[in-house]
Write an enzyme that holds these catalytic residues in place. Structure first.
Site, PDB file in Angstrom:
ATOM      1  N   THR B 160       0.861  -1.205   0.000  1.00 49.30           N
ATOM      2  CA  THR B 160       0.000   0.000   0.000  1.00 49.30           C
ATOM      3  C   THR B 160       0.889   1.245   0.000  1.00 49.30           C
ATOM      4  OG1 THR B 160      -0.226  -0.144   2.410  1.00 49.30           O
ATOM      5  CG2 THR B 160      -2.022  -1.038   1.079  1.00 49.30           C
ATOM      6  N   THR B 197      -0.634  -2.881  10.537  1.00 49.14           N
ATOM      7  CA  THR B 197      -1.060  -3.016   9.147  1.00 49.14           C
ATOM      8  C   THR B 197      -0.001  -3.724   8.422  1.00 49.14           C
ATOM      9  OG1 THR B 197      -2.260  -1.009   9.059  1.00 49.14           O
ATOM     10  CG2 THR B 197      -1.681  -1.922   6.984  1.00 49.14           C
TER      11      THR B 197
END
Lengths: 409, 409
Positions: B160, B197
């Protein structure tokens, strides 16, 4: 940068309580960096200090002097504050310097050394420039002033990275008398519960018994200075002092106590919030209210987990209603058996989260409108119990990093 | 920005383990954002997931499918990962979307829906663009590749805000056979213990019993992915999966287990450290070792308190040997009866703190020389016990704030 208008009230006189300052050149030449507060005889003084295990030398000495005054049924007569240097992490030299400061001021003022309480704030780990500090004491004593100018100069003299002085005053009726409470505070970074890099000096003319004064200080600090956070760091030097000169009305019954407590709590919150509003790099002032917790501790845990989340804080800086970050922060709070489907999160008047996800009817437009404000209220209801807590915090901006990456240079 | 050179190894084949990707346009058109990992029949799969109470829909579904496979003595046959959208905070719609993704892939591949485990990472609180996601699945299946190119594309496809893919591979001898372990990871912000994350997919050709595989994953994650922090935030979506195809050597005696465990631990640490090196805005890679604690938990508490201190992190960004900030962070760690006079703090080879203050002989010059490095080791000895822990973290820069204030715009 700071949030909201600056305001430092014209402080009324608290009889016998005088404040003096000097420009001792402790870190920066020409800056008002030394403050002496003279406490009249017959006063009562209460103090609360940092819980950091590496507490600074002046904290150790102030605690010790306060305790020895109490044992003898006396009160401290002078508080001496220097900025520019925290006298922390300075080992035995630091302790000696703090004691020498008290001894010199006591000598000049004609009191006992343990009637002087020392306070320092600034860079950690450097020894105090004792020659310059001691040389500033006579000037501060000469300038002792009971009036608004004394308070204003002291309010300025205790600052470090703060961008503006912080003061508050309130006068309330107790029966057919009035009592006044004045206070000043400092702090901007390294702000977190349990006395962060903050100093608070609050004085009243009320007459209050020592044990009650201790209790009032503990109670009101718990719901003011210990409920603010800028960056989650707790300093080595923090202290909040409450002085009651005893020359005014007595706080000696339940009704008077209730009135006085409310006034004191309000003033403490105002001083604490002023620190958050002046948080390093802050562009937002955020109230975080957590309801429906099983205990107040649990409510505080959730509130501080959200308040310390860098992702929540950067979203606030960007005025981005990224409620997913708030939800993620709530979800990682240390809560046992946490049923997140009962949680609701409101941003101002806009419901963000319910039933474990985005609230029905929520629109980005509505969220963004609230986030664009300078003052933002976030309310998190856990749906588990009856207890609540509110903490106050700021956003995290590039300026925060710039200030703290450049502080010593 | 990232610390140290990027490197993604040429991964050797793990027979039967194939990886395919697609550009499904989930958030950004043209970006590789969908990854399918095919697990051969007869494999064993272990997983560990976020402890965030608001866990994402795919985490719930992956846990459920993994458990139901285990109950039937089977293993999952496909893992499907999308980036650009975390499918978190999406309530019942999110659960349905995660299940629909599994069902569609199962249909295309001819397996049962609960043999597919879903993973998502990206923005929280938006529903998945299901049409585009499902439309990408055939492309990902067509491209399934056992070789280095399959691994490299998958390493890229799971990113990401990462600036570079993260992969590691190790081959070790077990008796007269060898086993290979390959792994890829992603993560850059919202990184904190308990699966931040981050996603990790690790595969080996070794043959390992399910319960032992679970134990190995738990153990090695505890000392790798759970010992890193960029910003203290824990995400709703994190997962680390360990796949053992069983086609290679058996890990079935103490000696072989010890060799395999060491290799796996090393690879896990390499993947975890790669996440820190690619931390959002990071310019430093910091190892924080705490020794002399009473328990490992205590050592971790101290290490993370320092690692999360914004003031320590901004000092690191500024290459400022502001040891006072480290000392203040150590002092506020949750340690009972903390005698700080026994604490020593070393920065690289330079002693900063001893006897509660600045170490004798310390010079700013020596401290600054270490702080100027890109890789910095801080060692804190508590002098209380025998337990240790090491965590890895980054500095806090203006770029971190810029990245996170602008992420959605």
């Amino acid at each position: 940068m700071a949030v909201g208008p600056a305001s430092f009230p014209d402080m009324p006189v608290i009889e016998g309580l005088r404040l003096g300052t000097a420009r001792a050149g402790i870190k920066t030449a020409g800056r008002r960096d030394l403050v002496v507060i003279e406490v009249p005889q017959g006063a009562t003084v209460a103090g609360t200090f940092t819980r950091n295990a590496f507490c600074a030398a002046p904290v150790s000495v102030a605690r010790e002097h306060l305790a020895s005054c109490r044992m003898r049924g006396e009160a401290p007569r002078y508080l001496v504050v220097n900025t520019g240097n925290a006298n922390a992490g300075t080992g035995d030299i630091g302790l000696r310097d703090a004691r020498d400061t008290c001894a010199e001021l006591a000598h000049l003022a004609g009191v006992a050394a343990n009637q002087v309480l020392p306070f320092s704030t600034g860079v950690i780990g450097e020894t105090l420039p004792m020659e310059r500090l001691l040389a500033g004491l006579p000037e501060a004593l000469r300038g002792l002033d009971e009036g608004a100018e004394g308070w204003a100069a002291a309010g300025e003299g205790i600052l470090t990275t703060d961008t503006r002085p912080k003061g508050a005053s309130v006068t309330v009726r107790l029966g057919d008398e009035t009592v006044t409470i004045n206070g000043i505070s400092k702090g901007s970074g390294m702000i977190k519960p349990n006395m962060a890099t903050m100093l608070g000096f609050v004085a009243t003319d009320a007459a209050i018994a020592p044990s009650l004064l201790d209790e009032l200080l503990r109670e009101t600090v718990a719901r003011s200075f210990n409920c603010i956070t800028v960056d989650g760091d707790t300093s080595t030097n923090d202290a909040c002092m409450l002085i009651a000169t005893g020359r005014g009305a007595r706080v000696d019954d339940e009704h008077r106590l209730a009135v006085f407590r409310d006034a004191l709590q309000g003033l403490m919150i105002e001083l604490a919030q002023a620190i958050v509003r002046d948080g390093e790099g802050a562009t937002k002032f955020v109230s975080l209210q957590v309801d429906g917790a099983v205990t107040r501790e649990e409510a505080l845990d959730v509130a501080f987990t959200v308040a310390h989340s860098p992702l929540v804080k950067t979203a606030l800086a960007a005025s981005d209603a990224n409620w997913g970050r708030i939800l993620a922060a709530v979800g990682r709070a240390p809560v046992e058996d946490f049923d997140v489907s009962r949680v609701t999160i409101d941003l101002g008047e806009v419901r963000l989260v319910e039933h474990g996800g985005c609230a029905a009817g929520y629109t980005e437009e509505a969220g963004s409108a609230v986030m664009a404000r300078e003052e933002i209220a976030i309310r998190i209801a856990l749906g588990r119990g009856e207890r609540s807590a509110t903490v106050w915090t700021t956003d995290l901006t590039r300026e925060y990093v710039a200030i703290n990456a450049d502080y010593r240079s």
